[in-house]
Design a protein around this motif. Sequence first.
Motif, short mmCIF file in Angstrom:
data_model
loop_
_atom_site.label_atom_id
_atom_site.label_comp_id
_atom_site.label_asym_id
_atom_site.label_seq_id
_atom_site.Cartn_x
_atom_site.Cartn_y
_atom_site.Cartn_z
N GLY A 544 0.83 -1.20 0.00
CA GLY A 544 0.00 0.00 0.00
C GLY A 544 0.86 1.24 0.00
O GLY A 544 0.43 2.33 -0.35
N ALA A 545 2.11 1.08 0.41
CA ALA A 545 3.14 2.13 0.33
C ALA A 545 4.48 1.42 0.12
O ALA A 545 4.67 0.27 0.53
N TRP A 546 5.41 2.14 -0.51
CA TRP A 546 6.71 1.55 -0.82
C TRP A 546 7.70 1.79 0.31
O TRP A 546 7.71 2.85 0.94
N SER A 547 8.54 0.78 0.55
CA SER A 547 9.67 0.94 1.47
C SER A 547 10.83 0.13 0.90
O SER A 547 10.64 -0.84 0.17
N GLN A 548 12.06 0.55 1.23
CA GLN A 548 13.23 -0.13 0.68
C GLN A 548 13.90 -0.98 1.74
O GLN A 548 14.04 -0.56 2.89
N ASP A 549 14.29 -2.21 1.38
CA ASP A 549 15.12 -3.03 2.25
C ASP A 549 16.56 -2.56 2.10
O ASP A 549 17.07 -2.45 0.97
N LEU A 550 17.21 -2.30 3.21
CA LEU A 550 18.53 -1.68 3.16
C LEU A 550 19.68 -2.67 3.27
O LEU A 550 20.83 -2.28 3.27
N GLY A 551 19.38 -3.96 3.39
CA GLY A 551 20.44 -4.95 3.50
C GLY A 551 21.13 -5.23 2.18
O GLY A 551 20.78 -4.66 1.13
N PRO A 552 22.11 -6.14 2.18
CA PRO A 552 22.81 -6.52 0.93
C PRO A 552 21.83 -7.09 -0.09
O PRO A 552 20.85 -7.75 0.27
N THR A 553 22.11 -6.86 -1.34
CA THR A 553 21.25 -7.34 -2.42
C THR A 553 22.11 -7.99 -3.50
O THR A 553 23.33 -7.82 -3.53
N PRO A 554 21.50 -8.74 -4.42
CA PRO A 554 22.27 -9.29 -5.54
C PRO A 554 22.85 -8.16 -6.38
O PRO A 554 22.35 -7.02 -6.35
N PRO A 555 23.86 -8.45 -7.17
CA PRO A 555 24.39 -7.42 -8.08
C PRO A 555 23.28 -6.88 -8.98
O PRO A 555 22.34 -7.59 -9.34
N GLY A 556 23.39 -5.61 -9.36
CA GLY A 556 22.38 -4.97 -10.17
C GLY A 556 22.10 -5.71 -11.46
O GLY A 556 23.01 -6.25 -12.09
N ARG A 557 20.82 -5.73 -11.86
CA ARG A 557 20.43 -6.46 -13.05
C ARG A 557 19.09 -5.95 -13.54
O ARG A 557 18.35 -5.27 -12.83
N SER A 558 18.77 -6.27 -14.78
CA SER A 558 17.45 -5.95 -15.33
C SER A 558 17.03 -7.08 -16.26
O SER A 558 17.85 -7.91 -16.67
N HIS A 559 15.74 -7.10 -16.58
CA HIS A 559 15.19 -8.11 -17.50
C HIS A 559 15.48 -9.53 -17.02
O HIS A 559 15.74 -10.43 -17.82
N HIS A 560 15.42 -9.73 -15.71
CA HIS A 560 15.61 -11.03 -15.10
C HIS A 560 14.25 -11.66 -14.85
O HIS A 560 13.20 -11.06 -15.08
N ALA A 561 14.27 -12.91 -14.37
CA ALA A 561 13.04 -13.62 -14.03
C ALA A 561 12.93 -13.73 -12.52
O ALA A 561 13.94 -13.83 -11.82
N MET A 562 11.67 -13.74 -12.01
CA MET A 562 11.48 -13.72 -10.56
C MET A 562 10.12 -14.33 -10.23
O MET A 562 9.13 -14.12 -10.93
N THR A 563 10.09 -15.10 -9.14
CA THR A 563 8.83 -15.68 -8.68
C THR A 563 8.93 -15.97 -7.19
O THR A 563 10.02 -15.91 -6.60
N TYR A 564 7.79 -16.29 -6.58
CA TYR A 564 7.76 -16.64 -5.15
C TYR A 564 7.51 -18.13 -5.00
O TYR A 564 6.55 -18.67 -5.55
N ASP A 565 8.39 -18.79 -4.27
CA ASP A 565 8.30 -20.23 -3.99
C ASP A 565 7.54 -20.39 -2.68
O ASP A 565 8.10 -20.20 -1.60
N SER A 566 6.24 -20.76 -2.77
CA SER A 566 5.42 -20.85 -1.57
C SER A 566 5.72 -22.09 -0.73
O SER A 566 5.35 -22.14 0.44
N VAL A 567 6.38 -23.08 -1.30
CA VAL A 567 6.75 -24.28 -0.54
C VAL A 567 7.93 -23.98 0.37
O VAL A 567 7.96 -24.35 1.54
N ARG A 568 8.93 -23.28 -0.15
CA ARG A 568 10.14 -23.00 0.61
C ARG A 568 10.19 -21.56 1.13
O ARG A 568 11.21 -21.15 1.69
#
Length: 810
Positions: A544-568
Amino acid sequence: MVAIAAASSGCVRSNSHSCGDGTLCPEALRCVAIDGVPTRCVDPDVFPACAGLAQAAECAVSDGGIGTCQGGACIVPLCGDEATDAPEVCDDGNVRAGDGCSSDCRSVETCGNETIDLAQGEQCDRGLFGLSGDGCTSVCKDEYPIWQDVTTTVPPARNGFRLVTAGDGNVALLGGTFGTALDDHWSWDGVSWLQVLSPTVLPSSRRLFASSYDPDRDRIVMFGGVKEDELGGSTDTDELWEWDGVSWSQLPASGPRPSARASASLACGGGRCVLFGGRGTTTGMAAEIYRDLWAWNGTAWSPLQAANGPTARASAAMVYDQSADRFVLIGGDTQADGGGWTDETWTLVAGGTWQPLAPVPLPTVEMPSAAYDPTTPPGTGRVIVTAQSDRVAPTLELVGSTWSPRGPQPNQRTTIAYAPRLGRVLAIADSQLTAFSLQADATWTATAAQRINATGEASYTFAAYDARRGVTVAVDSASGTFQYPATWEWNGIGWRRARIDGVPLLTGGAVAYDRACGATVLVGGQNPFITPTVFTSGTWRYDGAWSQDLGPTPPGRSHHAMTYDSVRNAIVVFGGATATGESNETWRYQGATCNARVWSAAQPALAPSPRSHTRLAFDARRGVALLFGGSSNGVELGDTWEWDGTAWIERTPATSPVARSDHAMAFDARRGRVVLFGGTRLQTRLSDTWEWDGTIWSKVEPVVAPPPQTTMAIAPDVTGGLVVVGGNVASSAGRMHRYHFEQVIDVRESCVANTDSDGDGLAGCADPDCWARCAPLCAPGITCDGPGCGDATCQAGLENYLICPADCTP
């Protein structure tokens, strides 16, 4: 030799012996007891076939008969012998179908048992009675794939409508007339229109009714007006209707009440709604105007006796001024036959006393429209008045007891209302419904209805379904600004532009809904206005509002694939374009709690080749993430891979979609399959639809298909269907389609408790068709943990008192 089964009363023969429970078997046969099933007499030859086999295991006897191991004996079923031997599910002593037991004894002939019972008229049976949209209706009739155009529309032109504050913080447009009276209901938030659909009956077409928002009871109240019938006749009415944010309901016509009339004045505040005057007709006589005063407390009408007061009039404006706890009545027409407009202003205080507001330094306003703005001036508030007539009039402002002209009104025939969410008075003017917003300095600013990706630009849209709030969240840079992308929410009916700030302007990012955290997570992307290109490595959450996670992240990228694994309970990211080239890295974002989530790189022994512009979708039934296609150095790919949380496994089905990139993929929970749509192949947009069932790709031939498109998003919505939005659709800018299976003659389940709309005998949350609102985190027919109907919490956007009265009150 086949197994011999005796009746439960025993096998009575000479030289028989007892099995110990009263059953008698011939001496040549042996007794076998089968878990609660009457003891059987069987040939000893059928026991060796089950040696070393488990109960219910398949077995074969010497004459080739196939049976199952029951009590250590290989029992070959014989349909029609009145003994229900596995795998039989019934045996009524005959081999006739249509009597509740099929001719092969394998079905009790009910819809929902995964057996197509032709004798019962079934055309299909997918194993869950009451569920439609999966290729089989809720009563086991075939359904057909269709892409339905669900593009948000805008209200058609009209005159004589009403604009009123609504409980959702926006303004509601009600009724009006354009050749004929209208009965529709729309919501305007200053940016987008949304048609409001009631699950129950709507007030019939009418005009010149009185309406107001009651903030104490969170209701829109509508009274009277002129009703029109199909033959063009018109009749004044004394009907009272209320909108509670979910449905319209007509209040009982009992006890004293105002007479039938039109053009009355109505305002709510201070714990009551007050109705004054109006115009009515008596059969065979000329019109007359009224000066009676009534109060509505949410239960009953009561006449008010106020000393002195204004003369009889119709079409006066009235608002509740909360700063002074008073009702303000402005202007009106004092002649029964029209044309007697007055410049009077009267106030009605809480004690029930009318007081004229003098002096009156304002011009006469024909057909005044009024709104109370509680925010300007700060701590005081003001009453704003415009004219709904064709005569040019100024915008008038009342603060305390002083009227002031504040410049011209935005247009002719201007109707106004206060929008709490925006904190502004909004105006809808003329028959074309031109929109304006009142600024703090009392100047008007024109606003135009926006629609997601209305330009059809070649922009990347990414979307995910927020199951806890019941909205599909889309991020679209084409409808953003040079600073921020636009964030939109789709509630199954229309779009709302939710936020325009909080994340950098990105293209080529990806989103997934983090079910455990109740937030849509956005990762990566690049700013198209920065040269050379800088790849973003940030992680943002939206609830409902945006916030940023400030921890380490993967190297910058674009046009990647992403999904949520509900089992794990993990977000999975694969590939994309990076500063060092295209990647085939696999990253996971997980942790025991939301705040403990961290990124880690998986190290599988085998992985798909490096690529970008690819897609991932999580198959919730099989517990794996599916990856298809993409591009490598500009060459499209057509391979299929699955990620099981630890390893990548390449699938090589005999038939696959053609190689492509920038397509869209999502899991269809109703059908238990991953759906693939569109994309780009050799610089050509595609419009084909495919489904993956875990083994094969099947091309779907829908009755209706969207136009070819690419760079769009596909995601579930609250109806349980899949919606495609955004992307490069130059030939059909701003269009939106929902993918589902249906029969054209079917009636959709309304998801109202005690109301069975589709005729399957199930209603409300007892109907699997309502799973997306009753158990939003569970696929149809699958029980899982999470919020839902019956947990004593009323989930805004999903539940209401109509679908789940156990959790929600009216």
